[in-house]
Design an enzyme around this catalytic site. Structure first.
Site, PDB file in Angstrom:
ATOM      1  CE  LYS A  12      -4.296  -1.653   2.267  1.00 36.98           C
ATOM      2  NZ  LYS A  12      -5.071  -1.446   3.527  1.00 36.98           N
ATOM      3  CG  ASP A  68     -11.299  -1.241   5.446  1.00 35.59           C
ATOM      4  OD1 ASP A  68     -10.056  -2.039   5.080  1.00 35.59           O
ATOM      5  OD2 ASP A  68     -12.141  -1.414   6.003  1.00 35.59           O
TER       6      ASP A  68
END
Length: 209
Positions: A12, A68
């Site tokens: 990420k 998320d």
């Protein structure tokens, strides 16, 4: 500009840093000395993203954002959704919550079986909390909360393909492409993915401030 991304996930981090470029320095949880496994107890992506960002803001008093992401499959009524990262372990009687990408894909493919409805989407929600000084000396501050969403539509293929990416990338083929995220490579994915779209909205906001 410096800002904290509430994660230690190197995939990420690399993806976000690549998208934001040199104009914004993105720090990880490790960079600020946070080694806590921040709880994610929300029942929506929005709740989880805000919960993580709020934890960092409350404990370190710095501007931060958290994300998320969920894979929503039509034939499974939107599952795995908010539980995407721990989908396989939820069906395990051991009670241990793990983030096993191979097991997650295996469970998803098994549950879909021969269903011809393979429509799915990746959705990312980013929650940003910014500290704002009310007066020039900084003796009083307030916070601002903003949310950004990115969606990419596609389908779940029947067998894994590709060796790049992470998570469900080997079985997700975005609309308009004949390759999975794991086959397209990070450069293309970083231009078209759900996280790229949410992050671009975040970047547009931050760079205009």
């Amino acid at each position: 500009m410096k800002i904290v991304f509430a994660t230690n996930n190197q995939h990420k981090l690399s993806e976000i840093r690549s998208i934001l470029g040199d104009s914004i320095e993105v720090l990880s949880l490790k960079d600020i000395g946070c080694d806590v496994d921040i709880p994610e107890t929300g029942i929506t992506l929005e709740e989880n993203a805000l919960q993580k960002a709020q934890y960092v803001y409350d404990h370190y008093h710095i501007s931060c954002f958290a994300d998320d992401t969920g894979l929503e499959v039509d034939a499974l009524d939107g599952a795995p959704g908010v539980y995407s990262a721990r989908y396989a372990s939820m069906a395990d009687d051991s009670g241990q919550m793990s983030h096993d990408s191979e097991a997650n894909m295996a469970r998803l493919l098994k549950e879909l079986g021969n269903n011809n409805n393979r429509k799915a989407r990746f959705r990312t929600v980013i929650a940003l909390i910014q500290k704002k000084d009310v007066c020039p000396c900084g003796c009083t501050s307030i916070k601002e909360i903003h949310k950004f969403e990115g969606i990419v539509e596609g389908e779940i293929i029947r067998e894994r393909r590709g060796g790049e990416g992470f998570g469900y990338d080997p079985i997700f083929q975005p609309n308009g492409y004949d390759q999975t995220f794991a086959e397209l490579g990070m450069e293309i994915k970083n231009h078209i993915s759900h996280r790229a779209r949410a992050t671009q909205k975040l970047a547009d906001y931050l760079l205009k401030r």
